[in-house]
Write an enzyme that holds these catalytic residues in place. Structure first.
Site, mmCIF file in Angstrom:
data_model
loop_
_atom_site.group_PDB
_atom_site.id
_atom_site.type_symbol
_atom_site.label_atom_id
_atom_site.label_comp_id
_atom_site.label_asym_id
_atom_site.label_seq_id
_atom_site.Cartn_x
_atom_site.Cartn_y
_atom_site.Cartn_z
ATOM 1 N N ASP A 1 15.662 -19.039 10.581
ATOM 2 C CA ASP A 1 14.216 -18.965 10.357
ATOM 3 C C ASP A 1 13.505 -18.537 11.634
ATOM 4 O OD1 ASP A 1 11.857 -18.981 8.940
ATOM 5 O OD2 ASP A 1 11.550 -21.149 9.131
ATOM 6 N N HIS B 1 18.710 -16.293 7.206
ATOM 7 C CA HIS B 1 17.243 -16.377 7.031
ATOM 8 C C HIS B 1 16.576 -16.010 8.351
ATOM 9 C CE1 HIS B 1 13.531 -18.573 5.350
ATOM 10 N NE2 HIS B 1 13.159 -18.026 6.500
ATOM 11 N N HIS C 1 13.115 -13.695 10.237
ATOM 12 C CA HIS C 1 11.913 -12.858 10.169
ATOM 13 C C HIS C 1 11.989 -11.848 11.306
ATOM 14 C CE1 HIS C 1 9.894 -15.639 7.342
ATOM 15 N NE2 HIS C 1 10.645 -16.527 7.947
ATOM 16 N N HIS D 1 15.701 -23.446 4.942
ATOM 17 C CA HIS D 1 15.240 -24.278 6.076
ATOM 18 C C HIS D 1 14.895 -25.698 5.652
ATOM 19 C CE1 HIS D 1 11.517 -22.776 4.357
ATOM 20 N NE2 HIS D 1 11.553 -21.625 4.998
ATOM 21 N N LYS E 1 12.856 -13.727 -2.627
ATOM 22 C CA LYS E 1 12.296 -14.908 -1.967
ATOM 23 C C LYS E 1 11.096 -15.438 -2.735
ATOM 24 C CE LYS E 1 11.623 -17.959 1.212
ATOM 25 N NZ LYS E 1 11.548 -17.944 2.663
ATOM 26 N N HIS F 1 11.299 -21.180 -0.592
ATOM 27 C CA HIS F 1 10.546 -21.986 0.375
ATOM 28 C C HIS F 1 10.079 -23.211 -0.400
ATOM 29 C CE1 HIS F 1 7.865 -22.499 3.992
ATOM 30 N NE2 HIS F 1 7.410 -23.398 3.152
#
Ligand code: NCD
Ligand code: ZN
Length: 347
Positions: free
Chosen positions: A246, A13, A15, A173, A98, A135
């Site tokens: 994350d 995971h 970004h 997360h 996602k 999420h």
């Protein structure tokens, strides 16, 4: 033990953002990970197979020479995503999709307004064996931010898993004891990722002695009892719990602001941060499963062949990372001691 050799880990995971930031984030992630699940919350989001393929090419163009780093792409679900979108993405090599509840976090305003809209999509995912990454927070204004994950599990996740019992699902997360309990009690098709910040810190580290914006992320850090439950899950050897940083950079001025952005940029020392917490917990022997085996096994991908070497050494990250155009990023854990250091990737 002063040296650790592990199978090359993966980050399930991350970004990476886009454009000029890719040079920073891709190099930082490729430094210690063989593959990474790349989050799709760009502006505009990665919603179709073609978006994912184009984004993948931009990431590959930023991979440092000599690195074998492989980005694994994801799609951002919206109320308009159809089963055909999923089928096309799967055929185009997209790894997962996602689910952001609309409004839950950074760049989630175009995301899913009601999970029920996704039933046909979930059916297709289950049929294809394609993972749904979640999420897990409700966005209702009357639910306290510290309770949003636990309420999401009760209201949305339990019914979802009951309705699609074979769907591969990763609760991303995780931050609470309730999430650990939910994942532990579910079937082998349900797993979770754990970040370094939620293992190393609790909400005191964000709020005591002043607001520390670089420790602010979503889902927000919880109280210490939850941190302890996450630590126990990480070192349990249970293959349902694996590494997902994350890592989520925001410019320094966007973090240090009257309305600061959520996200910790942990990529520059990610594997060292995990080694540190596993070491503190006396569980270095559990790090390799968590960091390098369980995620690949869950996704049905081969484990990496290469290895990394970590040495016991005390060092610190730079206080700031300079980007093009005079902009800066503050790495997570800047100015704090790290006790392990990556010595290199072994073929
Ligand atoms: C992430 C981001 O900035 O994209 N922020 C964060 O605090 N984790 C979004 C997310 O994963 O929630
Ligand atoms: Zn994220």
């Amino acid at each position: 033990m002063n040296e650790l050799v592990l199978t090359l880990p993966d980050d399930w995971h991350v970004h990476l953002r886009d454009a000029a930031l890719l040079h920073e984030t891709v190099a930082a992630t490729a430094r210690s990970f063989g593959r990474a699940i790349v989050m799709p919350n760009l502006v505009p989001p990665v919603r179709e197979a073609a978006d994912a393929q184009a984004y993948r090419q931009r990431i590959l163009a930023a991979v440092p020479k000599g690195s074998g780093f492989t980005p694994l792409m994801t799609l951002y679900l919206t109320d308009q995503t159809t089963p055909q979108t999923i089928r096309d993405a799967h055929a185009a090599g997209v790894t997962a999709v996602k689910l952001y509840p609309a409004g839950a976090t950074t760049h989630s305003d175009l995301a899913v307004t009601r999970i029920e809209h996704l039933w046909p999509v979930c059916e297709m995912l289950a049929e294809l064996g394609m993972p749904l990454l979640v999420h897990g927070e409700v966005t209702d204004g009357d639910i306290d931010i510290f309770d949003r994950e636990a309420v999401f599990i009760e209201r949305h996740l339990q019914p979802l898993v009951a309705r699609f019992p074979t769907l591969k699902l990763v609760l991303e997360h995780i931050t609470t004891a309730q999430a650990v309990a939910f994942v532990t009690a579910s079937g082998p098709n349900v797993a979770a990722t754990l970040t370094p910040q939620h293992l190393l810190m609790n909400r005191n580290d964000m709020l005591v002695g002043g607001i520390r914006p670089h420790n602010y992320c979503l889902p927000v850090l919880k109280r210490r009892t939850h941190q302890l439950a996450l630590q126990q899950a990480a070192i349990s050897g249970n293959p349902k719990f694996f590494l997902g940083t994350d890592s989520a950079p925001h410019l320094q001025e966007r973090k240090e602001s009257a309305c600061g952005c959520a996200g910790c940029y942990s990529a520059p020392a990610a594997i060292e941060l995990y080694a540190q917490i596993f070491d503190e917990l006396g569980a270095l022997d559990k790090l390799e499963g968590f960091a390098s085996h369980f995620g690949a096994d869950f996704y049905g991908l081969p484990r990496n062949q290469a290895r990394i070497r970590l040495c016991r050494e005390t060092w610190q990250l730079p206080e700031k990372l300079a980007l093009l155009g005079g902009r800066t990023l503050i790495p997570f854990w800047a100015g704090q001691p790290l006790h392990w250091r990556l010595a290199g990737i072994l073929p």
